[in-house]
Design an enzyme around this catalytic site. Structure first.
Site, mmCIF file in Angstrom:
data_model
loop_
_atom_site.group_PDB
_atom_site.id
_atom_site.type_symbol
_atom_site.label_atom_id
_atom_site.label_comp_id
_atom_site.label_asym_id
_atom_site.label_seq_id
_atom_site.Cartn_x
_atom_site.Cartn_y
_atom_site.Cartn_z
ATOM 1 N N SER A 164 37.609 31.434 36.469
ATOM 2 C CA SER A 164 38.538 32.425 35.896
ATOM 3 C C SER A 164 38.235 33.812 36.454
ATOM 4 O O SER A 164 37.190 34.036 37.083
ATOM 5 C CB SER A 164 38.366 32.435 34.371
ATOM 6 O OG SER A 164 39.091 33.493 33.793
ATOM 7 N N ARG A 190 36.919 28.377 27.496
ATOM 8 C CA ARG A 190 37.761 28.025 28.629
ATOM 9 C C ARG A 190 38.170 26.548 28.533
ATOM 10 O O ARG A 190 37.384 25.710 28.065
ATOM 11 C CB ARG A 190 36.934 28.254 29.904
ATOM 12 C CG ARG A 190 37.653 28.013 31.214
ATOM 13 C CD ARG A 190 38.635 29.087 31.529
ATOM 14 N NE ARG A 190 38.996 29.100 32.947
ATOM 15 C CZ ARG A 190 40.088 29.719 33.399
ATOM 16 N NH1 ARG A 190 40.907 30.366 32.584
ATOM 17 N NH2 ARG A 190 40.357 29.728 34.692
ATOM 18 N N ASP A 193 43.816 26.884 38.286
ATOM 19 C CA ASP A 193 42.695 27.772 38.602
ATOM 20 C C ASP A 193 41.566 27.029 39.333
ATOM 21 O O ASP A 193 40.624 27.649 39.816
ATOM 22 C CB ASP A 193 42.152 28.438 37.329
ATOM 23 C CG ASP A 193 42.897 29.736 37.005
ATOM 24 O OD1 ASP A 193 43.625 30.246 37.869
ATOM 25 O OD2 ASP A 193 42.752 30.238 35.878
ATOM 26 N N GLY A 227 46.281 39.494 34.106
ATOM 27 C CA GLY A 227 46.722 39.765 35.474
ATOM 28 C C GLY A 227 46.073 38.919 36.552
ATOM 29 O O GLY A 227 45.976 39.368 37.690
ATOM 30 N N THR A 269 48.495 36.180 30.853
ATOM 31 C CA THR A 269 47.194 36.214 30.181
ATOM 32 C C THR A 269 47.324 37.392 29.239
ATOM 33 O O THR A 269 48.231 38.213 29.389
ATOM 34 C CB THR A 269 46.027 36.420 31.188
ATOM 35 O OG1 THR A 269 45.896 35.245 31.992
ATOM 36 C CG2 THR A 269 44.674 36.697 30.527
ATOM 37 N N THR A 296 44.380 32.938 27.631
ATOM 38 C CA THR A 296 45.506 32.724 28.528
ATOM 39 C C THR A 296 46.074 31.311 28.463
ATOM 40 O O THR A 296 45.389 30.370 28.040
ATOM 41 C CB THR A 296 45.045 33.004 29.987
ATOM 42 O OG1 THR A 296 46.177 33.002 30.846
ATOM 43 C CG2 THR A 296 44.042 31.981 30.480
ATOM 44 N N ASN A 352 47.455 30.720 31.472
ATOM 45 C CA ASN A 352 47.468 30.889 32.931
ATOM 46 C C ASN A 352 48.786 31.517 33.357
ATOM 47 O O ASN A 352 48.972 32.709 33.183
ATOM 48 C CB ASN A 352 47.194 29.587 33.678
ATOM 49 C CG ASN A 352 46.768 29.868 35.119
ATOM 50 O OD1 ASN A 352 46.334 30.979 35.425
ATOM 51 N ND2 ASN A 352 46.886 28.906 36.003
HETATM 52 N N1 GLY Z 1 44.132 31.981 34.460
HETATM 53 C C1 GLY Z 1 43.734 33.213 34.999
HETATM 54 C C2 GLY Z 1 42.281 33.394 34.985
HETATM 55 O O1 GLY Z 1 41.599 32.760 34.200
HETATM 56 O O2 GLY Z 1 41.777 34.155 35.756
#
Ligand code: GLY
Length: 620
Positions: free
Chosen positions: A495, A131, A466, A516, A424, A442, A444
């Site tokens: 996330s 991440r 996020d 999504g 994503t 992703t 985002n």
């Molecule tokens: N950026 C969407 C998630 O990580 O949930």
């Protein structure tokens, strides 16, 4: 109708219906039997049921066929599922830029078929967390204007140079490859399909062209226009689109190794551009970035073992909470797509998402009460006020372990630039030995922050959205989150990504996940329930309509034509507010690129989601 049927992978055959005005054929009996058997084998009507792609050895399914083929190439060269996954993830950067990336981050769940478990199951499971992190210069209130209101537009958490977290994809893929790859393929080998696709160009699909046409964020930045447009117009369907700067970036990564992204010329280009344009990411941020391994979350559902992603994703905890909440009910008997089932699922969703809003965050920065949130007794108590006849208003649902936050009362919606997309992307891989990968990563929002780093072809994420920009203010997905998820240097934003592996009798049976935003977790819930409760095949489970509820706003969304009018009426009568997904937020929910493994035959079934035009499962 034909259009909708085609999109769902079905064929519309007006000729298959009996026409009573037609005369009966007068064939001799043996000829009739022969013709009937030919019809049974070749009738398009009988082939109209969509089936998954079947393979004996390995399988890759992703949002773009060329990326799936990049993974397959690695499998056929003797690589394992991790080698293939890394090649697929890197290739998606080129052919699926709306979400595929090396400028973002994500999570990889790995199952190694051999290797000593200590987990009561053959093999071993690993969760790789790559991440993005907040840059060192990030501050809690960095997205608030002088009036204390959350900023929109350029400079916000959504659009432009200040919206990006430090990218993790290259570090995550490198960690996975180095520790869990076959050892037969090098970093340069797994980068090669991506480099080749970027250097030679690929044919722009109709779906990619449509995505580019709608990418208002890309149109705001000169370098993005240089990459994503030709002569002032976005690349069109059928064009061969070369990406020479991205090809050169992959060539540097091949030559210098993955740390080049964080320490070499690529890193210097990112840092220099950030400095010029008021972004936050420095060379020191890039040098400090590390992907990390986390302990996967383990749960059970009706004699299946669920292995899924821990924080800083909320996906695994919320998925396991919802599965535990619905397990005491006979979901199969409620019926697929029934009002009774959707009512039950929605009530589980709103309670779990209430906990998400309150407690979940990066565990390295905020205490996350994982064990208490997954305690079976707690989750049963959470459903004691479930009323099969009536919806519980979301405003009446409290966080189950007591409140942390001052206030999570929502303010009116922000008008956000990138709110049109729930992007994503997820891909699933299995190899001949049974090693498997579920990977979700992703930028985002669709095409991330809209910023391309000059001279690199790298599109940057807008993952900073996020985080909780301000308690009580929704993010681009309409999510309310607590102060536990507020911005701090080095912290990972919460996330919803939920790459997940499902086992039965200690054997891997399902590899799944989805894009999504917050809908990810509910998409994965429904795919798993479709397989376990309703005994659907992988293709049917992925194709079936989906619903979503996330506590706030107190609305159940459903896919276009996904619920019958009578079902909707029954749900409304129980007190639910329903909304058909509009094209504004995507008429369809998710892209559940899924593989199932038949425990009897060991055949792999790859189910590419018909919601994504370019998605493809390929196997051998
Ligand atoms: N950026 C969407 C998630 O990580 O949930």
């Amino acid at each position: 109708m034909a259009d909708i049927a085609a999109r769902r992978g079905l064929r519309f055959h007006p000729g298959r219906y009996h026409d009573p005005t037609m005369r009966s054929p007068r064939f001799p009996a043996p000829l009739f039997v022969f013709l009937a058997s030919v019809t049974l084998v070749f009738s398009p009507a009988l082939r109209a049921q969509r089936v998954a792609v079947e393979a004996e050895h390995g399988m890759v399914t992703s949002a773009h066929e060329l990326a799936s083929r990049a993974g397959l190439e690695m499998l056929q060269r003797g690589g394992n599922a991790v080698d293939a996954a890394v090649a697929t993830g890197l290739a998606l950067t080129v052919v699926y830029p709306v979400a595929g990336n090396i400028g973002g981050g994500g999570f990889m769940m790995i199952h190694l078929a051999e290797g000593g478990s200590g987990q009561g199951r053959a093999g071993r499971d690993i969760a790789v967390d790559y991440r993005e992190t907040a840059p060192a210069a990030a501050t809690r209130d960095m997205y608030l204007g002088p009036d204390g209101q959350v900023l929109d537009g350029p400079g916000s958490s959504v659009l432009g140079w200040r919206a990006s977290g430090v990218p993790g994809s290259v570090a995550g893929f490198a960690l996975a490859l180095q520790k869990y790859g076959s050892g037969k393929l090098s970093w340069a080998d797994v980068c090669e399909p991506a480099r080749r696709l970027a250097a030679e160009g690929h044919i722009v699909s109709q779906a990619t062209a449509a995505g580019l046409r709608g990418a208002k964020n890309l149109a705001q930045f000169a370098e993005s226009k240089k990459v994503y447009q030709r002569d002032g117009t976005f690349w069109k369907s059928g064009d061969r689109w070369p990406q020479p700067d991205l090809a050169a970036t992959f060539a540097r990564l091949q030559k210098e190794g993955p740390r080049e992204f964080y320490e070499g010329e690529t890193a210097k280009k990112i840092a220099a551009a950030m400095k010029t344009h008021g972004g936050l990411i420095t060379l020191a941020d890039l040098q400090a970035y590390r992907a990390v391994e986390r302990t996967p979350l383990l749960g059970t559902y009706r004699n299946h073992q669920i292995v899924t992603m821990p924080p800083p994703s909320s996906g695994g905890i919320i998925l396991l909470q919802m599965l535990a909440m619905i397990e005491p009910f006979d979901v199969a008997a409620l019926g697929h797509n029934s009002a009774a089932k959707y009512h039950l699922f929605t009530e589980a969703m709103r309670r779990a998402f209430r906990d998400r809003a309150e407690y979940l965050a990066d565990p390295d920065f905020a205490p996350v009460p994982v064990d208490r949130l997954l305690d079976r007794g707690y989750l049963q108590r959470r459903m004691t006020d479930f009323d099969p006849l009536k919806a519980t208003p979301s405003s009446a649902v409290q966080p189950g372990l007591g409140p942390l936050s001052r206030s999570l009362h929502p303010t009116p919606d922000r008008t956000l630039f990138a709110a049109e997309s729930l992007e994503t992307t997820h891909f699933s891989v299995i190899d001949a030995a049974g090693n498997a990968v579920a990977n979700t990563y992703t930028l985002n929002g669709g095409f991330g922050s809209g910023v391309t780093i000059p001279g690199t072809g790298i599109l940057m994420n807008n993952e900073m959205d996020d985080f909780t920009a301000k308690v009580g203010v929704k993010n681009m997905f309409g999510l309310l989150q607590s102060a536990a998820n507020s911005i701090a240097p080095g912290k990972r934003p919460l996330s919803a990504m939920t790459p997940t592996l499902v086992f039965k009798d200690d054997r891997l049976v399902l590899i799944t996940g989805s894009p999504g935003g917050p809908t990810i977790i509910n998409t994965v819930l429904q795919i798993i329930s479709n397989v376990i409760d309703h005994h659907l095949t992988a293709a049917q489970a992925v194709e079936a309509p989906r619903i979503h509820h996330q506590w706030m706003p107190d609305v159940m969304t459903y896919e276009r034509l996904g619920i019958s009018a009578d079902t909707a009426a029954l749900l409304t009568a129980k007190g639910h507010t329903l909304k058909e997904r509009s094209s504004y937020e995507g008429a369809y929910q998710g892209d559940g690129e899924t593989i199932s493994i038949d425990p009897k035959t060991n055949l792999r079934h790859g189910a590419a989601d018909p919601r994504k035009a370019d998605a493809k499962a390929v196997g051998y």
